[in-house]
Design an enzyme around this catalytic site. Sequence first.
Site, PDB file in Angstrom:
ATOM      1  N   HIS A   1      70.993 -47.757   7.102  1.00 46.14           N
ATOM      2  CA  HIS A   1      69.751 -48.501   7.309  1.00 46.14           C
ATOM      3  C   HIS A   1      68.634 -47.478   7.435  1.00 46.14           C
ATOM      4  O   HIS A   1      68.822 -46.428   8.047  1.00 46.14           O
ATOM      5  CB  HIS A   1      69.823 -49.316   8.609  1.00 46.14           C
ATOM      6  CG  HIS A   1      68.478 -49.816   9.060  1.00 46.14           C
ATOM      7  ND1 HIS A   1      67.931 -50.982   8.572  1.00 46.14           N
ATOM      8  CD2 HIS A   1      67.551 -49.289   9.910  1.00 46.14           C
ATOM      9  CE1 HIS A   1      66.725 -51.157   9.117  1.00 46.14           C
ATOM     10  NE2 HIS A   1      66.480 -50.143   9.928  1.00 46.14           N
TER      11      HIS A   1
ATOM     12  N   GLU B   1      61.659 -50.292  15.756  1.00 50.96           N
ATOM     13  CA  GLU B   1      63.090 -49.945  15.764  1.00 50.96           C
ATOM     14  C   GLU B   1      63.363 -48.680  16.585  1.00 50.96           C
ATOM     15  O   GLU B   1      64.368 -48.606  17.291  1.00 50.96           O
ATOM     16  CB  GLU B   1      63.581 -49.778  14.321  1.00 50.96           C
ATOM     17  CG  GLU B   1      63.567 -51.106  13.571  1.00 50.96           C
ATOM     18  CD  GLU B   1      63.857 -50.978  12.074  1.00 50.96           C
ATOM     19  OE1 GLU B   1      64.125 -49.847  11.599  1.00 50.96           O
ATOM     20  OE2 GLU B   1      63.830 -52.012  11.387  1.00 50.96           O
TER      21      GLU B   1
ATOM     22  N   LYS C   1      75.748 -47.045   9.417  1.00 49.98           N
ATOM     23  CA  LYS C   1      76.326 -48.307   9.886  1.00 49.98           C
ATOM     24  C   LYS C   1      77.830 -48.148  10.152  1.00 49.98           C
ATOM     25  O   LYS C   1      78.438 -47.155   9.737  1.00 49.98           O
ATOM     26  CB  LYS C   1      76.059 -49.391   8.838  1.00 49.98           C
ATOM     27  CG  LYS C   1      74.574 -49.699   8.648  1.00 49.98           C
ATOM     28  CD  LYS C   1      74.392 -50.751   7.555  1.00 49.98           C
ATOM     29  CE  LYS C   1      72.923 -51.102   7.353  1.00 49.98           C
ATOM     30  NZ  LYS C   1      72.765 -52.125   6.281  1.00 49.98           N
TER      31      LYS C   1
ATOM     32  N   ASN D   1      76.664 -51.452   3.211  1.00 47.85           N
ATOM     33  CA  ASN D   1      75.944 -50.496   2.366  1.00 47.85           C
ATOM     34  C   ASN D   1      75.587 -49.202   3.092  1.00 47.85           C
ATOM     35  O   ASN D   1      74.626 -48.526   2.751  1.00 47.85           O
ATOM     36  CB  ASN D   1      74.717 -51.173   1.737  1.00 47.85           C
ATOM     37  CG  ASN D   1      73.751 -51.682   2.773  1.00 47.85           C
ATOM     38  OD1 ASN D   1      73.936 -51.468   3.974  1.00 47.85           O
ATOM     39  ND2 ASN D   1      72.682 -52.342   2.340  1.00 47.85           N
TER      40      ASN D   1
ATOM     41  N   TYR E   1      67.716 -57.146  13.616  1.00 44.25           N
ATOM     42  CA  TYR E   1      67.668 -57.902  12.365  1.00 44.25           C
ATOM     43  C   TYR E   1      66.935 -59.245  12.519  1.00 44.25           C
ATOM     44  O   TYR E   1      67.195 -60.176  11.748  1.00 44.25           O
ATOM     45  CB  TYR E   1      69.078 -58.114  11.825  1.00 44.25           C
ATOM     46  CG  TYR E   1      69.654 -56.890  11.132  1.00 44.25           C
ATOM     47  CD1 TYR E   1      68.954 -56.260  10.097  1.00 44.25           C
ATOM     48  CD2 TYR E   1      70.888 -56.358  11.492  1.00 44.25           C
ATOM     49  CE1 TYR E   1      69.467 -55.131   9.448  1.00 44.25           C
ATOM     50  CE2 TYR E   1      71.411 -55.236  10.837  1.00 44.25           C
ATOM     51  CZ  TYR E   1      70.688 -54.634   9.826  1.00 44.25           C
ATOM     52  OH  TYR E   1      71.189 -53.530   9.172  1.00 44.25           O
TER      53      TYR E   1
END
Length: 140
Positions: free
Chosen positions: A120, A131, A14, A117, A54
């Site tokens: 993914h 995805e 990310k 975080n 998302y």
Amino acid sequence: MSAPTAERTLVLVKPDGVARGLVGEVVSRLEAKGLRLVAAELRTLTRDVAEQHYAEHRERPFFGSLVEFITGGPLLALVVEGPRAIEAFRALAGATDPVKAGPGTIRGDLALEVQNNIVHGSDSPESAAREVALFFPALG
Ligand code: IDP
């Protein structure tokens, strides 16, 4: 004994991970585990792709912030392959909340905030198919 069937999963480093210079660390950990890179691209997501990615979180209170975060700078999109790659990468990543993620995991070792975080990883074969097709249409 037959060879285990290879599975593909979408991994993202990310924008926080890219900005902090953790691309090499993440790729090193998944390669050391035995997972293989199939595709890699550094890109900044459009709002449209971020909202599709998302979509399951659309009604959550953090959705707007999450879309701002994930579109806020370049990320590294990867397709990774190996036996049980989906589960294997989720184990490497650790729990969503980095404070609860175990030591030795990417999030447990390298992050503190639930939104920021670092990585993914697709959470099921259905998500992985969706995805991978969203990020790399030629592989979908
Ligand atoms: P996962 O990435 O471990 O599969 P999900 O529950 O699918 O976790 O959430 C997607 C992403 O949304 C998380 O990785 C994190 O960046 C963000 N997120 C999840 N829960 C929260 C929250 O409570 N506050 C802010 N961001 C969150």
